[in-house]
Write an enzyme that holds these catalytic residues in place. Structure first.
Site, mmCIF file in Angstrom:
data_model
loop_
_atom_site.group_PDB
_atom_site.id
_atom_site.type_symbol
_atom_site.label_atom_id
_atom_site.label_comp_id
_atom_site.label_asym_id
_atom_site.label_seq_id
_atom_site.Cartn_x
_atom_site.Cartn_y
_atom_site.Cartn_z
ATOM 1 N N THR A 53 -3.142 5.529 -4.192
ATOM 2 C CA THR A 53 -1.972 6.204 -3.570
ATOM 3 C C THR A 53 -0.456 6.211 -4.391
ATOM 4 O O THR A 53 -0.003 7.084 -4.534
ATOM 5 C CB THR A 53 -1.849 6.093 -2.077
ATOM 6 N N THR A 54 -0.343 4.976 -4.800
ATOM 7 C CA THR A 54 0.929 4.753 -5.503
ATOM 8 C C THR A 54 0.878 5.699 -6.665
ATOM 9 O O THR A 54 1.825 6.282 -7.069
ATOM 10 C CB THR A 54 1.108 3.161 -5.749
ATOM 11 N N ASP A 85 -9.030 -0.569 1.466
ATOM 12 C CA ASP A 85 -8.956 -0.120 -0.094
ATOM 13 C C ASP A 85 -10.296 -0.362 -0.606
ATOM 14 O O ASP A 85 -11.062 0.399 -1.287
ATOM 15 C CB ASP A 85 -7.829 -0.617 -0.745
ATOM 16 N N ASP A 140 0.600 -1.090 -0.113
ATOM 17 C CA ASP A 140 -0.031 0.201 0.237
ATOM 18 C C ASP A 140 0.907 1.409 0.087
ATOM 19 O O ASP A 140 1.576 1.412 1.076
ATOM 20 C CB ASP A 140 -0.769 -0.044 1.266
HETATM 21 N N1 LIG Z 1 -5.555 -7.139 -13.824
HETATM 22 C C1 LIG Z 1 -5.028 -6.103 -14.122
HETATM 23 N N2 LIG Z 1 -4.360 -5.964 -15.220
HETATM 24 C C2 LIG Z 1 -3.660 -4.633 -15.583
HETATM 25 N N3 LIG Z 1 -3.583 -3.690 -14.494
HETATM 26 C C3 LIG Z 1 -4.419 -3.828 -13.521
HETATM 27 C C4 LIG Z 1 -5.086 -5.103 -13.187
HETATM 28 N N4 LIG Z 1 -5.579 -4.845 -11.824
HETATM 29 C C5 LIG Z 1 -5.408 -3.648 -11.435
HETATM 30 N N5 LIG Z 1 -4.563 -3.016 -12.475
HETATM 31 C C6 LIG Z 1 -3.918 -1.832 -12.263
HETATM 32 O O1 LIG Z 1 -3.118 -1.481 -11.196
HETATM 33 C C7 LIG Z 1 -2.909 -0.283 -10.720
HETATM 34 C C8 LIG Z 1 -3.208 -0.029 -9.286
HETATM 35 O O2 LIG Z 1 -2.027 -0.666 -8.428
HETATM 36 P P1 LIG Z 1 -2.095 -0.624 -6.866
HETATM 37 O O3 LIG Z 1 -3.262 -0.987 -6.297
HETATM 38 O O4 LIG Z 1 -0.695 -1.504 -6.673
HETATM 39 O O5 LIG Z 1 -1.505 0.822 -6.787
HETATM 40 P P2 LIG Z 1 -2.656 2.077 -6.323
HETATM 41 O O6 LIG Z 1 -4.050 1.769 -6.484
HETATM 42 O O7 LIG Z 1 -2.075 3.202 -7.106
HETATM 43 O O8 LIG Z 1 -1.955 2.440 -4.668
HETATM 44 P P3 LIG Z 1 -2.512 1.823 -3.357
HETATM 45 O O9 LIG Z 1 -3.664 0.650 -3.843
HETATM 46 O O10 LIG Z 1 -1.163 1.324 -2.944
HETATM 47 O O11 LIG Z 1 -3.074 2.876 -2.626
HETATM 48 C C9 LIG Z 1 -4.054 0.569 -11.443
HETATM 49 O O12 LIG Z 1 -3.563 1.459 -12.374
HETATM 50 C C10 LIG Z 1 -4.715 -0.548 -12.033
HETATM 51 O O13 LIG Z 1 -5.583 -0.008 -13.134
HETATM 52 MG MG LIG Z 2 -4.793 -0.023 -5.337
#
Ligand SMILES: Nc1ncnc2c1ncn2[C@@H]1O[C@H](COP(=O)(O)OP(=O)(O)OP(=O)(O)O)[C@@H](O)[C@H]1O
Ligand SMILES: [Mg+2]
Length: 544
Positions: free
Chosen positions: A96-97, A392, A63
């Site tokens: 957030t990332t 989340d 996260d």
């Molecule tokens: N099956 C998938 N294929 C491709 N991309 C995906 C898939 N599932 C999720 N994503 C992408 O992954 C990203 C989210 O990644 P992640 O949850 O690690 O980071 P975040 O949501 O930005 O931050 P955090 O969850 O740490 O607050 C988004 O851009 C989402 O569209």
């Molecule tokens: Mg996320």
């Protein structure tokens, strides 16, 4: 010495000052170092981080905001990026990332422009125009979500958890999140609102992740006060009382002189009578369960047990409020006023032993407006990561519920926004055009980082994505498992629109703010001007 005069000291001794391009480059480098430190965690194939604090406590997480909160950041510009993550977390709980990486990329592109002698104010002006346009583009590709469209809400919850280590149980956890949000959602003035304070999360180490469950009711981390009380009450009629079932001790020291043994009896009998009366009031109201915010006297406990009333004492105020919401009971301050109208209902009240503790489960409430989630998992770290991931998921489902709009993930929306921005840049012209173009390229960091983390060639992916979007495939994104560019709507990779909207806004705000600084004056002990604590490019920083 100027013209023979003594120089005037304006700043305190020990103050460090950095001006002009030096200050700008330092700030940008520090902020980028932060962005790089979380970049490798983005997406389903992103990695986790293990953080050890000065006390030796370990946190393992994916996260973004948790990572940044845990690391001790000193540089003021780097702190601003940590703020971006926090704002994103508060506003929508996820993304957030993404927000932090986007801010880092905006600064990277700005740095290149500053090197070409484009003035920072021109860049920030262009970025502001671009952000407004980007949000418009986001609305343009948004898809409506009906609040009763359970399938889509489940997909949104699953997408938010796919990148977490709990991913293997995401079907179950998504169900838990959607059930919880749907229960507590309320329509106010024609608008859906979800107050996630009404979702109580109870963590108990032990069991397995799959034992995590939602309870349509509340869990109270306390057992019945008396061992002779029933362990299970069906069709519970619940009284919530916030005064004590005890005989009040006088505040002043009074002395009672007893000359005759019968007087002593009468005195003790009177105390007993008072407690008996209190229990009778509870009994008369029809209650078979009592939650008391204050204490319950031993004798009163005994009477309650005899009447087969299940009673819990010293329940937290916040839990009492949740109980009221879940069961429909009224919180009664004066015991004498308790009537059957104040009682709440639940199909079942049970005392259960979870791990080492006995807890009271108030379950199967009818239409509860407050619910609980019991998280189970093998180790403390697993339980904590489930908690964060579930948070989340609850946030994204709540936000989707409230806004009724979503976009597709996997870099598809970022690419669409980039495409729209490039068209827009051409129409703006002038120097701002370069900044808007830079903003468009910065948006592409999302699919680039997703591909990098999946071991794909980001350039190939980017070229293919650009072609697809030019050809009108607005949902085309990267499937990080197969490495193919596919329709993300069909893949069911869905996110609430607020995540994207907020990421663009807070990333732009932070980037613009950092760009406009050309003078860092740091008093002794302040972090400014020292340059980044971490080297730019997290790879060498020991973070990844
Ligand atoms: N099956 C998938 N294929 C491709 N991309 C995906 C898939 N599932 C999720 N994503 C992408 O992954 C990203 C989210 O990644 P992640 O949850 O690690 O980071 P975040 O949501 O930005 O931050 P955090 O969850 O740490 O607050 C988004 O851009 C989402 O569209
Ligand atoms: Mg996320």
């Amino acid at each position: 010495m100027i013209n023979g005069q003594t120089p005037i000291l304006i700043l305190k001794e020990g103050t460090r000052r950095e001006k002009g391009k030096g200050a700008q480059y330092n700030n940008i480098a520090a902020a980028r170092a932060i962005a790089d430190s979380v970049r490798s965690t983005l997406g389903p194939r992103g990695m986790d981080k293990m953080l050890v604090d000065s006390m030796g406590d370990v946190v393992i997480t994916n996260d973004g905001v948790t990572i940044l909160k845990e690391i001790d950041v000193e540089h003021p510009a780097a702190k601003m990026l940590v703020e971006v993550a926090k704002t994103q977390d508060e506003e929508c709980g996820d993304g957030t990332t993404t927000a932090v990486i986007l801010a880092g990329e905006l600064l990277k592109k700005a740095e290149a422009l500053i090197e070409q002698n484009v003035h920072p104010t021109v860049i920030s002006g262009g970025y502001r125009l671009a952000a407004t346009k980007a949000r418009e583009a986001l609305e343009g590709v948004a898809i409506d979500v009906a609040h009763d469209n359970r399938e889509v809400l489940l997909d949104i919850a699953r997408t938010s958890m796919i990148s977490k280590s709990v991913s293997s149980s995401r079907d179950l956890l998504a169900k838990v999140a959607v059930d919880a949000v749907s229960s507590v959602a309320e329509k106010k003035d024609g608008k859906w609102v979800v107050d996630d304070d009404n979702i109580q999360i109870v963590k108990k180490q032990g069991g397995s992740m799959d034992d995590t469950q939602m309870i349509s009711g509340i869990i109270i981390d306390k057992e019945a006060v008396h061992s002779a009380m029933p362990k299970r009450v069906e069709n519970a009629k619940i009284a919530l009382i916030d005064s004590a079932l005890e005989v009040k001790k006088t505040e002043i020291d009074a002395k009672i002189e007893i000359t005759d043994p019968t007087q002593l009896h009468a005195f003790l009998d009177e105390e007993e009578n008072m407690l008996r009366k209190m229990v009778d009031i509870v009994k008369k109201s029809g209650a078979n369960v009592l939650f008391c915010q204050k204490g319950i006297d031993d004798l009163a406990q005994h009477y309650l047990a005899k009447e087969k009333i299940y009673a819990v004492r010293r329940v937290k105020k916040s839990d009492m409020e949740k109980l009221a919401k879940a069961t429909g009971a009224q919180l009664v301050t004066k015991l004498d006023d308790l009537t059957s109208k104040d009682l709440g209902t639940a199909c079942l009240i049970e005392e259960k032993k979870i791990a080492e503790d006995r807890m009271t489960f108030v379950t199967d409430c009818k239409n509860p407006k407050a619910v609980s989630i019991l998280i189970r998992g093998g180790t403390e770290h697993v339980v904590d990561e489930i908690d964060r991931s579930l948070n989340d998921a609850i946030s994204v489902v709540s936000v989707a519920f409230e806004d009724g709009k979503m976009v597709t993930g996997g870099g598809s929306t970022a690419m669409e926004v980039a495409l729209k921005l490039r068209d827009y840049a051409a129409s703006v012209g002038g120097r701002e055009q370069i900044a808007i173009d830079a903003f468009a390229s910065a948006m592409e960091v999302v699919p680039v980082a997703l591909s990098e983390n999946a071991g794909l060639d980001p350039i190939d992916v980017l070229i293919e994505l650009r072609q697809a979007h030019k050809a009108g495939k607005k949902y085309a994104g990267i499937n990080v498992f197969t490495g193919k560019v596919v329709d993300m709507k069909k893949e069911k990779v869905l996110e609430p629109i607020r995540v994207g909207r907020q990421a663009i806004s807070s990333a732009t705000d932070a980037a613009v703010m950092i760009l406009r600084i050309d003078d860092v004056i740091a008093s002794k002990g302040g972090g400014g001007g020292k340059g980044p604590k971490m080297p730019p490019g997290g790879d060498e920083g020991g973070m990844d």
